[in-house]
Design an enzyme around this catalytic site. Structure first.
Site, PDB file in Angstrom:
ATOM      1  N   ASP A 262      26.901  -2.636  69.468  1.00  0.00           N
ATOM      2  CA  ASP A 262      27.361  -2.089  68.196  1.00  0.00           C
ATOM      3  C   ASP A 262      26.705  -0.715  68.038  1.00  0.00           C
ATOM      4  O   ASP A 262      25.589  -0.601  67.548  1.00  0.00           O
ATOM      5  CB  ASP A 262      26.965  -3.032  67.056  1.00  0.00           C
ATOM      6  N   ASP A 408      38.728  -6.305  54.891  1.00  0.00           N
ATOM      7  CA  ASP A 408      37.443  -6.312  55.592  1.00  0.00           C
ATOM      8  C   ASP A 408      36.522  -7.352  54.932  1.00  0.00           C
ATOM      9  O   ASP A 408      36.963  -8.195  54.140  1.00  0.00           O
ATOM     10  CB  ASP A 408      36.856  -4.900  55.559  1.00  0.00           C
ATOM     11  N   ASP A 521      35.380  -8.756  64.401  1.00  0.00           N
ATOM     12  CA  ASP A 521      34.513  -7.580  64.498  1.00  0.00           C
ATOM     13  C   ASP A 521      33.101  -8.062  64.837  1.00  0.00           C
ATOM     14  O   ASP A 521      32.814  -9.263  64.842  1.00  0.00           O
ATOM     15  CB  ASP A 521      34.542  -6.848  63.153  1.00  0.00           C
ATOM     16  N   ARG A 580      36.703  -6.172  68.679  1.00  0.00           N
ATOM     17  CA  ARG A 580      35.958  -4.952  69.006  1.00  0.00           C
ATOM     18  C   ARG A 580      35.274  -5.076  70.358  1.00  0.00           C
ATOM     19  O   ARG A 580      35.238  -4.127  71.131  1.00  0.00           O
ATOM     20  CB  ARG A 580      34.933  -4.628  67.919  1.00  0.00           C
ATOM     21  N   ASP A 596      33.958   2.388  65.789  1.00  0.00           N
ATOM     22  CA  ASP A 596      33.597   3.178  64.614  1.00  0.00           C
ATOM     23  C   ASP A 596      33.561   4.669  64.945  1.00  0.00           C
ATOM     24  O   ASP A 596      32.492   5.266  65.095  1.00  0.00           O
ATOM     25  CB  ASP A 596      32.247   2.710  64.071  1.00  0.00           C
ATOM     26  N   HIS A 654      42.240   3.299  59.236  1.00  0.00           N
ATOM     27  CA  HIS A 654      41.067   2.543  58.784  1.00  0.00           C
ATOM     28  C   HIS A 654      40.016   3.540  58.313  1.00  0.00           C
ATOM     29  O   HIS A 654      39.956   4.671  58.812  1.00  0.00           O
ATOM     30  CB  HIS A 654      40.528   1.689  59.935  1.00  0.00           C
TER      31      HIS A 654
END
Length: 921
Positions: A262, A408, A521, A580, A596, A654
């Site tokens: 991440d 979300d 996610d 993701r 992201d 997004h």
């Protein structure tokens, strides 16, 4: 712990957004990478013990010995169907089993016979069958060469960088082992004694990074192997990295890293690991394409070097003039922390052969519901049901189509997944029913970190069933994520995945309906207070450490979720699941996105090579957050991003919680009109997109593809990554420069013609074409010799267009027949597997345009018809005659634009699912 989470959130929600590279390891900070990379080429201690060779009809086995420590390895070599060679190397007698990746291969690959051609004291030569292919195993030092005729296609361990750290006992426990271990492991103790002479380096038995310790109970276990690719200067693949399509050499920096992480607003143009990892590399030159699939789920680093790296064009010309005999060569080295060496060498020879070979191993892209190919509207987060209703109405008010609206994490009850906030989303079925009535859908997030809360049903069931990942001491592993303290289900367990899938049943997931789909996610897994924002490597998945399985975690989460969506419909409906994190084989379960990103022009540009790289390794269903997740885009950037995203496979806007709202109508009427037009272009092309996904599902070929895939002998295409093809027939060069007044597009193919889809202007191939652009421009070209179906009646969602008519765009090239396909099914079920579909071949040759059934054993009917046919590059006919399957003939009205050579046939009116022909006279 609470203060750690609050600090993390404060950083996330602050105005300063940039990756903290100090949170993530370099190779020098990763002990096994540093250790392996320190090895010098040309000093291999391994030799093949030819006297141990055994050859059966399907397999060669051979022992290798490390002359430094006398540890033996077992080499297995297989020739697989479809021109693939598999090489496995493991310890001959490991202290305990080493991890071998399950579930990624769709089956045990079928083999073909190997035969011995010759053998002497220096090595053996085996036939690989096809086209004089053979493999040469050299004994001292061990080396493996794959040849075709006189050409070496690929060499293994030619640089002598094979390394296999065998499992061993820790030296400081040796005296204990001598006195307390039973005699059956005496051989292992003797082997440990020999190792007393081996150098013990930092990080072999424990390692620290920042405040985190990795206990490494199994000790050093890294594996490494080098591959040499003669004649190759261009290699691709090994996503995910925010980098160019063509992979760079790594001699003067870190290797490319494959370790699902991440990474908070990632940095561009470097080899840092990102959210997913597919250990597949393609090598290409004008003569051949080959591939390497390194099946290992542990942290992996990939070094790339080239003997032509850094040479200028002048330098290469000088070599040529001076008669330099140096053959270009790329050398690649793979280094993984644990597991075994299990590598599939795909020998092509064409790019499409590579796609077929890889698909035979890991499967093809899942076939999504048609609506998933339309436009998706998302942000973190739509506030409540009223907000959802108002955004939905806004699309209708501004005449912009969309199919999915997304929720979300804030839609849940306190970050408890499979729940709804009782105040903001008090009646989710009412909300979903409102979308059903407009033939629209919703996606809600379900992440794999579970709030530790005794009042939460999901947590209680996972804990009671023992389904959580364990820490090294045997208790449930807990880390911090969005809910605070969270447990992490062990998705490597089949029984855990089955239970997870059952939670998507309508009677379990309260408030869900058939038009609610799922987004996974944070499934790297993300652990805010863990090392590198992920899980400790010494956490346990049953008998295996997390270090062995790390890159598989997201793959398994998406697998279980997709199965849940299928099961809830009784196996009838196709799922849509976005993930993701991913691995090889993730294409079987849905879509991915590039994570992201930021509202910056360079992030718009990088979305193209990132998705192209994913397509090359089987994952076609890729997109980037339109507008950028972090920061606020300028209106120009937002418009250009919509125009780019409309021509990428997954099309979703997004935005971050902390950004201003950016629904498409919030930037003034002119920009609303530009965005509306981009979205409408996507909807008109849905028949073509759907047919491309069907083909990808059948063949494994990428949908969004680099130019070199279709023009493999044209070196001018090899490094292009600012334009791309959709299928073989649409070329797209998005505008990705701020303030651009023009772009230069390369139109490939010396015999090709390319038609601007907006102006119908014709251009020759094999040229760089300068294209003046305005804010409304999206440079797109249709290849001459192709037929593309569209639906021009754009409605509020794709489902509303189901029975609408088609317009066929026929682009002519006098040198070839124009061809295309039309695929139709119900758009959402698995009934196509029961032969319930229409597949038509469309062709134009000798002034006859025809539609012929390509699947005579399939049965399906459609209410759609052919409303219009537009022929580009045509001559004016005297009359046009339509002949249908029943033999009836009729005249067709037409118009001819002599200035552009465009012929338009109006209202031919035949059903899209029947045979017909149109003759130009």
């Amino acid at each position: 712990m609470a203060s750690v989470l609050l600090l993390w959130l404060a950083v996330c929600l602050s105005g300063t957004w940039a990756v903290d590279k100090g949170n993530f390891k370099t190779c020098d900070q990763s002990a096994f990478c540093k250790r392996q990379r320190a090895l010098k080429p040309g000093e291999s201690p391994y030799r093949a013990l030819l006297e141990t060779m055994e050859l059966t009809n399907t397999r060669l086995t051979l022992q290798l010995i490390n002359d430094n420590n006398k540890v033996r390895l077992l080499l297995e070599l297989y020739r697989l169907q479809g021109n693939i060679t598999r090489v496995k190397i493991n310890e001959l007698k490991p202290l305990k089993p080493r991890y071998e990746v399950p579930d990624v291969l769709i089956r045990e690959p079928p083999t073909e016979p190997l035969s011995l051609l010759s053998q002497d004291e220096n090595g053996v030569v085996l036939s690989l069958g096809a086209e004089s292919q053979r493999v040469i195993v050299s004994a001292r030092p061990f080396r493996l060469d794959i040849m075709e005729g006189r050409d070496v296609l690929m060499s293994l361990n030619s640089r002598g960088l094979l390394a296999f750290e065998h499992l061993r006992m820790r030296k400081d426990t040796f005296s204990y082992k001598v006195t307390s271990t039973v005699a059956s492991v005496w051989d292992n103790i003797k082997r440990t004694a020999k190792e007393e002479e081996e150098k013990v380096e930092d990080g072999m038995w424990e390692e620290s990074f920042k405040s985190h310790a990795d206990s490494k109970p199994s000790g050093p276990s890294a594996v490494s192997l080098d591959f040499s690719l003669p004649g190759v200067e261009h290699v691709y693949g090994i996503p995910e990295h925010a980098d160019t399509l063509r992979l760079k050499t790594t001699d003067n920096g870190d290797p490319y890293r494959l370790y699902n992480l991440d990474v908070f607003q990632y940095e561009l143009y470097n080899p840092m690991a990102l959210y997913g990892a597919v250990p597949v590399m393609l090598a290409h030159n004008a003569q051949r394409t080959t591939g390497i699939f390194w099946l290992n789920a542990a942290e992996t680093w990939v070094d790339i070097s080239s003997n032509t790296a850094g040479k200028t064009v002048f330098g290469k010309m000088l070599d040529y003039v001076q008669g330099s005999s140096e053959t270009p060569q790329t050398d690649v080295r793979w280094i993984s922390e644990s597991g075994i060496i299990d590598v599939f060498i795909m020998l092509g020879p064409t790019p499409k052969d590579i796609f077929s070979q890889y698909a035979s191993l890991t499967g093809t892209q899942s076939f999504p519901p048609l609506s998933a190919l339309a436009y998706h509207q998302c942000r973190w987060n739509y506030n409540d049901q009223k907000d959802v209703q108002e955004v939905d109405a806004g699309f209708d008010e501004h005449d912009i189509p969309y199919d999915f609206i997304w929720l979300d994490i804030e839609h849940t009850d306190g970050k408890r997944y499979f729940t709804w906030d009782p105040h903001k989303f008090a009646s989710p079925k009412e909300m979903l029913q409102g979308l059903v009535e407009k033939k629209r859908k919703m996606v809600a997030i379900v992440d794999p970190h579970i709030k530790v809360d005794s009042n939460y049903k999901i947590h209680n069931e996972i804990r009671s069933k023992g389904f959580y990942i364990k820490n090294k001491d045997g208790g449930d592993y807990e880390g911090w994520c969005w809910p605070g303290s969270a447990g992490y289900p062990d998705f490597t367990r089949a029984d855990m995945r089955a239970w997870w899938a059952s939670m998507f049943a309508y009677d379990q997931y309260e408030g869900s309906m058939e038009n609610l789909y799922t987004w996974n996610d944070m499934n790297e897994p993300s652990v805010f207070n863990g090392p590198e924002v992920t899980m400790h490597k010494d956490a346990m998945h049953g008998a295996w450490e997390h270090r062995d399985v790390h890159n598989l975690y997201g793959f398994y989460v998406q697998m279980a979720t997709a199965e849940g969506l299928i099961q809830r419909s009784g196996g009838v409906e196709r799922p849509f699941v976005l993930t993701r994190a991913f691995f090889a084989g993730s294409q079987r379960y849905g879509a991915v996105w590039t994570g992201d990103n930021a509202a910056e022009w360079d992030h718009l540009k990088i979305s193209i090579p990132m998705c192209l790289s994913l397509g090359l390794v089987g994952i076609s269903f890729c997109g980037a957050d339109v507008g950028g997740f972090f920061k606020s885009p300028s209106t120009e950037l937002l418009v250009r991003w919509y125009q780019t995203g409309a021509y990428q496979p997954f099309f979703r806007a997004h935005a971050h919680l902390d950004t201003p709202r950016r629904e498409p109508w919030l930037f003034g009427p002119e920009n609303t009109a530009l965005i509306r037009e981009a979205v409408r272009q996507r909807y008109t092309l849905l028949p073509y997109w759907y047919q491309q996904f069907y083909q990808a599902h059948q063949t494994g070929e990428p949908i969004m593809r680099p130019l070199w895939v279709e023009y493999p002998q044209d070196p001018a295409t090899f490094a292009i990554d600012d334009e791309f093809l959709i299928g073989r027939d649409l070329l797209v060069h998005p505008v990705t420069e701020e303030g651009a007044r023009g772009v230069t597009a390369y139109l490939p193919g010396k015999d090709e013609l390319w038609f601007d889809v907006h102006t119908f202007q014709k251009h020759n191939g094999a040229q760089n074409l300068y294209i003046p652009v305005t804010m409304s421009s999206i440079p797109v070209f249709q290849r001459g010799g192709s037929i593309i179906p569209r639906k021009l009646r754009v409605r509020r969602s794709s489902t509303c267009m189901e029975h609408d008519p088609y317009t066929l765009y026929v682009a002519l090239n006098p040198q070839r027949t124009a061809e295309g396909e039309l695929y139709i099914d119900d758009g959402h079920t698995f009934n196509y597997e029961k032969k319930e579909f229409i597949l038509r071949k469309l062709s134009f040759t000798k002034n006859i345009l025809s539609s012929v059934n390509m699947a005579p054993d399939a049965q399906f009917s459609t209410r759609s018809w052919i409303e219009r046919i537009i022929i580009l590059g045509a001559s004016k006919p005297s009359k046009v005659t339509l002949k249908t399957a029943g033999g009836q003939e009729s005249q067709v009205e037409f118009e001819f634009d002599a200035s552009m050579s465009v012929l338009t046939l109006r209202k031919p009116g035949m059903n899209a699912g029947v045979d017909w022909s149109v003759t130009l006279q």
